[in-house]
Design an enzyme around this catalytic site. Sequence first.
Site, PDB file in Angstrom:
ATOM      1  N   ARG A   1       0.225  -0.940   0.226  1.00 12.14           N
ATOM      2  CA  ARG A   1       0.398  -0.324   0.173  1.00 12.14           C
ATOM      3  C   ARG A   1       0.859   1.450  -0.160  1.00 12.14           C
TER       4      ARG A   1
ATOM      5  N   GLY B   1      10.576  13.093  -1.442  1.00  7.66           N
ATOM      6  CA  GLY B   1      11.311  13.363  -0.742  1.00  7.66           C
ATOM      7  C   GLY B   1      11.128  14.856   0.110  1.00  7.66           C
TER       8      GLY B   1
ATOM      9  N   ILE C   1      12.979   7.429   2.832  1.00 10.79           N
ATOM     10  CA  ILE C   1      12.315   7.783   1.486  1.00 10.79           C
ATOM     11  C   ILE C   1      11.646   6.166   0.844  1.00 10.79           C
TER      12      ILE C   1
ATOM     13  N   GLY D   1      -1.374 -17.080  19.842  1.00 18.19           N
ATOM     14  CA  GLY D   1      -0.363 -17.737  21.338  1.00 18.19           C
ATOM     15  C   GLY D   1       0.717 -17.539  20.608  1.00 18.19           C
TER      16      GLY D   1
ATOM     17  N   GLU E   1       4.157   9.807   7.786  1.00 19.14           N
ATOM     18  CA  GLU E   1       3.160  10.460   7.244  1.00 19.14           C
ATOM     19  C   GLU E   1       2.421  11.551   8.431  1.00 19.14           C
TER      20      GLU E   1
ATOM     21  N   HIS F   1       2.499  10.289  15.346  1.00 26.24           N
ATOM     22  CA  HIS F   1       0.673   9.869  16.188  1.00 26.24           C
ATOM     23  C   HIS F   1       0.362  10.702  16.995  1.00 26.24           C
TER      24      HIS F   1
ATOM     25  N   PHE G   1       3.377  22.783  18.783  1.00 23.24           N
ATOM     26  CA  PHE G   1       4.750  22.088  18.143  1.00 23.24           C
ATOM     27  C   PHE G   1       5.787  23.196  18.821  1.00 23.24           C
TER      28      PHE G   1
HETATM   29  P1  TGC Z   1       2.711  25.891   9.863  1.00 28.46           P
HETATM   30  O1  TGC Z   1       2.820  26.605  10.007  1.00 28.46           O
HETATM   31  O2  TGC Z   1       1.696  24.960  10.488  1.00 28.46           O
HETATM   32  O3  TGC Z   1       2.214  25.658   8.434  1.00 28.46           O
HETATM   33  C1  TGC Z   1       2.681  25.623   7.491  1.00 28.46           C
HETATM   34  C2  TGC Z   1       1.829  26.075   6.371  1.00 28.46           C
HETATM   35  O4  TGC Z   1       1.115  24.659   5.593  1.00 28.46           O
HETATM   36  C3  TGC Z   1      -0.198  25.107   5.505  1.00 28.46           C
HETATM   37  N1  TGC Z   1      -0.763  23.609   6.530  1.00 28.46           N
HETATM   38  C4  TGC Z   1      -1.235  22.578   5.475  1.00 28.46           C
HETATM   39  N2  TGC Z   1      -1.640  22.334   3.879  1.00 28.46           N
HETATM   40  C5  TGC Z   1      -2.467  21.457   3.397  1.00 28.46           C
HETATM   41  N3  TGC Z   1      -2.119  20.441   4.434  1.00 28.46           N
HETATM   42  C6  TGC Z   1      -2.204  20.227   5.911  1.00 28.46           C
HETATM   43  N4  TGC Z   1      -2.140  19.400   6.016  1.00 28.46           N
HETATM   44  C7  TGC Z   1      -1.604  21.401   6.097  1.00 28.46           C
HETATM   45  N5  TGC Z   1      -1.005  21.634   7.483  1.00 28.46           N
HETATM   46  C8  TGC Z   1      -0.340  22.745   7.614  1.00 28.46           C
HETATM   47  C9  TGC Z   1       0.517  26.027   6.874  1.00 28.46           C
HETATM   48  O5  TGC Z   1      -1.701  26.829   6.097  1.00 28.46           O
HETATM   49  C10 TGC Z   1       1.337  27.039   6.473  1.00 28.46           C
HETATM   50  O6  TGC Z   1       0.357  27.694   5.306  1.00 28.46           O
HETATM   51  P2  TGC Z   1       0.779  28.689   4.871  1.00 28.46           P
HETATM   52  O7  TGC Z   1      -0.181  29.807   3.877  1.00 28.46           O
HETATM   53  O8  TGC Z   1       0.158  29.898   6.716  1.00 28.46           O
HETATM   54  O9  TGC Z   1       2.453  29.319   5.275  1.00 28.46           O
HETATM   55  O10 TGC Z   1       3.170  24.716   9.851  1.00 28.46           O
HETATM   56  P3  TGC Z   1       4.835  23.650  10.455  1.00 28.46           P
HETATM   57  O11 TGC Z   1       5.993  23.988  10.678  1.00 28.46           O
HETATM   58  O12 TGC Z   1       4.541  24.780  12.357  1.00 28.46           O
HETATM   59  O13 TGC Z   1       4.058  22.450  10.384  1.00 28.46           O
HETATM   60  C11 TGC Z   1       2.932  22.257  10.974  1.00 28.46           C
HETATM   61  C12 TGC Z   1       2.425  20.147  11.372  1.00 28.46           C
HETATM   62  C13 TGC Z   1       3.523  19.578  12.398  1.00 28.46           C
HETATM   63  C14 TGC Z   1       1.560  19.821  11.931  1.00 28.46           C
HETATM   64  C15 TGC Z   1       3.428  19.723   9.717  1.00 28.46           C
HETATM   65  O14 TGC Z   1       4.526  19.885   9.640  1.00 28.46           O
HETATM   66  C16 TGC Z   1       3.334  18.422   9.873  1.00 28.46           C
HETATM   67  O15 TGC Z   1       2.465  17.853   9.504  1.00 28.46           O
HETATM   68  N6  TGC Z   1       4.087  17.079  10.484  1.00 28.46           N
HETATM   69  C17 TGC Z   1       4.586  15.882   9.631  1.00 28.46           C
HETATM   70  C18 TGC Z   1       5.541  15.600   8.827  1.00 28.46           C
HETATM   71  C19 TGC Z   1       4.955  14.292   8.233  1.00 28.46           C
HETATM   72  O16 TGC Z   1       4.165  14.369   8.625  1.00 28.46           O
HETATM   73  N7  TGC Z   1       5.879  13.937   7.492  1.00 28.46           N
HETATM   74  C20 TGC Z   1       5.842  12.673   6.306  1.00 28.46           C
HETATM   75  C21 TGC Z   1       6.661  13.134   5.658  1.00 28.46           C
HETATM   76  S1  TGC Z   1       6.342  12.040   4.093  1.00 28.46           S
HETATM   77  C22 TGC Z   1       6.138  10.523   4.104  1.00 28.46           C
HETATM   78  O17 TGC Z   1       6.012   9.861   5.771  1.00 28.46           O
HETATM   79  C23 TGC Z   1       5.361   9.301   3.538  1.00 28.46           C
HETATM   80  S2  TGC Z   1       5.197   7.979   4.316  1.00 28.46           S
HETATM   81  C24 TGC Z   1       4.937   7.473   2.415  1.00 28.46           C
HETATM   82  C25 TGC Z   1       4.670   6.177   2.330  1.00 28.46           C
HETATM   83  O18 TGC Z   1       4.680   5.105   1.892  1.00 28.46           O
HETATM   84  O19 TGC Z   1       3.186   5.628   2.537  1.00 28.46           O
HETATM   85  P1  FAD Z   2      11.274  13.157  14.999  1.00 32.12           P
HETATM   86  O1  FAD Z   2      10.554  14.355  13.938  1.00 32.12           O
HETATM   87  O2  FAD Z   2      12.250  12.651  15.518  1.00 32.12           O
HETATM   88  O3  FAD Z   2      10.204  12.662  16.273  1.00 32.12           O
HETATM   89  C1  FAD Z   2      10.728  11.681  17.087  1.00 32.12           C
HETATM   90  C2  FAD Z   2       9.730  11.692  18.014  1.00 32.12           C
HETATM   91  O4  FAD Z   2       9.307  12.868  19.181  1.00 32.12           O
HETATM   92  C3  FAD Z   2       8.003  11.166  17.881  1.00 32.12           C
HETATM   93  O5  FAD Z   2       7.265  10.109  18.760  1.00 32.12           O
HETATM   94  C4  FAD Z   2       7.813  12.212  17.824  1.00 32.12           C
HETATM   95  O6  FAD Z   2       6.169  12.517  17.896  1.00 32.12           O
HETATM   96  C5  FAD Z   2       7.971  13.661  18.605  1.00 32.12           C
HETATM   97  N1  FAD Z   2       7.807  14.648  18.434  1.00 32.12           N
HETATM   98  C6  FAD Z   2       8.409  15.817  17.724  1.00 32.12           C
HETATM   99  N2  FAD Z   2       8.105  16.902  17.697  1.00 32.12           N
HETATM  100  C7  FAD Z   2       7.070  16.772  18.787  1.00 32.12           C
HETATM  101  C8  FAD Z   2       6.883  18.087  19.419  1.00 32.12           C
HETATM  102  N3  FAD Z   2       6.643  19.090  18.827  1.00 32.12           N
HETATM  103  N4  FAD Z   2       5.948  17.518  20.001  1.00 32.12           N
HETATM  104  C9  FAD Z   2       5.484  16.806  20.704  1.00 32.12           C
HETATM  105  N5  FAD Z   2       6.272  15.995  20.382  1.00 32.12           N
HETATM  106  C10 FAD Z   2       7.054  15.265  19.798  1.00 32.12           C
HETATM  107  N6  FAD Z   2       9.403  10.200   4.381  1.00 32.12           N
HETATM  108  C11 FAD Z   2       9.089  11.198   3.844  1.00 32.12           C
HETATM  109  O7  FAD Z   2       9.327  12.303   3.404  1.00 32.12           O
HETATM  110  N7  FAD Z   2       8.744  10.109   1.981  1.00 32.12           N
HETATM  111  C12 FAD Z   2       9.076   8.984   2.392  1.00 32.12           C
HETATM  112  O8  FAD Z   2       8.600   8.204   1.143  1.00 32.12           O
HETATM  113  C13 FAD Z   2       8.705   8.278   3.785  1.00 32.12           C
HETATM  114  N8  FAD Z   2       8.062   7.122   4.377  1.00 32.12           N
HETATM  115  C14 FAD Z   2       8.724   7.033   5.205  1.00 32.12           C
HETATM  116  C15 FAD Z   2       8.689   5.226   5.293  1.00 32.12           C
HETATM  117  C16 FAD Z   2       9.453   4.813   6.754  1.00 32.12           C
HETATM  118  C17 FAD Z   2       9.000   2.832   6.553  1.00 32.12           C
HETATM  119  C18 FAD Z   2       9.447   5.150   7.295  1.00 32.12           C
HETATM  120  C19 FAD Z   2      10.235   4.888   9.029  1.00 32.12           C
HETATM  121  C20 FAD Z   2       9.078   6.983   7.634  1.00 32.12           C
HETATM  122  C21 FAD Z   2       8.804   7.645   5.473  1.00 32.12           C
HETATM  123  N9  FAD Z   2       9.223   8.829   6.231  1.00 32.12           N
HETATM  124  C22 FAD Z   2       8.752   8.979   5.269  1.00 32.12           C
HETATM  125  C23 FAD Z   2       9.679   9.353   6.840  1.00 32.12           C
HETATM  126  C24 FAD Z   2       8.788  10.020   8.010  1.00 32.12           C
HETATM  127  O9  FAD Z   2       7.322  11.069   7.946  1.00 32.12           O
HETATM  128  C25 FAD Z   2       8.905  10.514   9.371  1.00 32.12           C
HETATM  129  O10 FAD Z   2      10.093   9.152  10.031  1.00 32.12           O
HETATM  130  C26 FAD Z   2       8.361  11.254  10.654  1.00 32.12           C
HETATM  131  O11 FAD Z   2       7.333  12.748   9.685  1.00 32.12           O
HETATM  132  C27 FAD Z   2       8.556  11.188  11.900  1.00 32.12           C
HETATM  133  O12 FAD Z   2       9.989  11.786  11.940  1.00 32.12           O
HETATM  134  P2  FAD Z   2      11.105  11.316  12.181  1.00 32.12           P
HETATM  135  O13 FAD Z   2      11.783   9.974  12.152  1.00 32.12           O
HETATM  136  O14 FAD Z   2      12.475  11.944  12.574  1.00 32.12           O
HETATM  137  O15 FAD Z   2      11.141  12.023  14.161  1.00 32.12           O
END
Ligand code: TGC
Ligand code: FAD
Length: 392
Positions: free
Chosen positions: A97, A137, A170, A347, A371, A374, A391
Amino acid sequence: MKPDLYQSPDYYQLDDLLTEEHKLIRDSARAWVKKEVSPIIEEYAQKAEFPKQLIPGLAEIGGFGPYIPAEYGGAGLDQISYGLIMQEIERGDSGVRSTSSVQSSLVMYPIWKYGNEEQRNKYLPKLATGEMIGCFGLTEPDFGSNPGGMVTNFKDMGDHYLLNGAKMWISNAPFADIAVVWAKNEEGRIHGLIVERGMAGFSTPETHNKWSLRASATGELIFDNVKVPKENLLPNKSGLGAPLGCLDSARYGIAWGAIGAAMDCYDTALRYSKERIQFDKPIGATQLQQKKLAEMITEITKAQLLTWRLGVLRNENRATSAQISMAKRNNVAMALDIAREARQMLGGMGITGEYSIMRHMMNLESVVTYEGTHDIHLLITGMDVTGFSAFK
Ligand code: TGC
Ligand code: FAD
C-alpha cells in the site's frame, strides 16, 4: 503461509452506503490481493524485498492515481473508491500500500496539482501504468516532524538549478525512476522539483535492517551538486503548504488502509479462536477471548464509519486537514492495537509467518510514525480545537 481464507467483516452493513461501482472496484482489488499478494508476501517480507512483479497488477486495479483524471492516465474515480482500493491493498500488506500511496498521492498528486501541462503529460500516464515509479522526498536526517526546517536547497544557475542536500526514510527510493523533492530556494521558500534517476550527483542508497515494512524498499536521496533542468520545477504552488497538501491525500488513503490491516488481523484471530481447542473447548468460547474480539469489531466498525464519512466530505471538497489527521491517527492506532491483541490470541503461532498478523503488527509500527506521528496528529487536533499551536 496458510491459504488466504479472508472474509471481510461488515458488522453494521456498511456495504449499503456504497454504490455498485464502489463494490465492484473493491471486490476486484480484493480478488487481486488474494490471488497475487497473499501467496507471495510473506516470502518477500522475510527476504526484505519489494515484489516488483506486483506493479502491473497494482496499476490495473487502480492502485496508481485512482482519482487522477483519465486524460492523464488515471482512473478518474471518487475518493471512496480510492479509499476502498487502499483498504484492500493494505489488507494484503502495508508495504505494498505504501508503494501505491506514494505513487498516487505523493508523486502523481503534486505533478497533477502543482505541475504544468507539459509535466502532467510527460509523467502522469507513465506513472499510472507503473512504467515509471516515483518517490517523495520531504523528510531529512534532522527534520522529520518539522519539515519546515529542511536544509536541502537549490540555487538558480541561470540555465539550470543546482540541488544539494539529503533526504532520509524515502519509500520506493531505491528503485524509483523519479523523485518529487522539496527544497528551499535562495530566499528560503520551499519548492517541489522533479529529479530523475541518472542525473549526475543523484544517488539513492537503500536503508537496510528494518523490522517493519520489510516488503517496501526504503532509502535515502542524496543530492551532490545535481543539475536540475529549470522545466523540472513544479510552478503552481510553493511554501510548506505544498508538500503538506500532498500529505492530506496520502493520510486519507492510510486511514482506509489501516482498516484493511485491522480487518485481516481480526478475521484471522476470529477463525483461529473457533478452531483452536484448549481445556477441551475452542478458545473463542472463553470470555477473555470474546472480549478481545468484541472490542476489535467495535473499533473496526467505528473506524469504517469515520472513514466513510470523511470520504463523503472529500468528495464534496469539504474535508479539512485536521479531519483527515484525526482519521489517520485514530485508524492506525486502532489497527496497531488490534494487531497486538490478535497476535496474542494466536499464542505462539502468532509470531510465525504462517499467519499475517505479526507482519501487519510490525508494518503498522511504521505507519503510526510516517505521514505524521501519532503524537503530531494529536497536536494537530489539539491546535484545531484550541487555536493554539503546541509544536513550537
Ligand atoms: P504550519 O505553520 O502549521 O503550516 C505551514 C503552512 O502549511 C499549511 N498547512 C497545510 N496545508 C495543506 N495541508 C495540510 N495538512 C497543512 N498543514 C499546514 C499551513 O496553512 C501553512 O500555510 P501558509 O500559507 O500559512 O504558509 O507548519 P509547521 O511548521 O508549524 O508544521 C506543522 C506540522 C507539524 C503539522 C507539519 O509540519 C506536519 O504535518 N509534520 C509532520 C511531517 C510529516 O507528516 N511528514 C511526512 C513525510 S512523507 C511520509 O511520511 C511518506 S510515508 C509514505 C508511505 O510509505 O506511505
Ligand atoms: P522525529 O520528528 O524526530 O520525532 C521523534 C519523536 O518526537 C516522535 O515520537 C514525535 O512524535 C515526537 N515529537 C516531535 N516533535 C514533537 C513535538 N513538537 N511535541 C511532541 N512530540 C514531538 N518521509 C518522506 O518524506 N517520504 C517517504 O516516502 C517516507 N517514507 C517513510 C517510510 C518509513 C518506513 C518510515 C519509518 C518513515 C518514512 N518517512 C518518509 C519519514 C516519516 O515521515 C518520518 O519518520 C516522520 O515524519 C517522523 O519523523 P522522524 O522519524 O524524524 O521523528
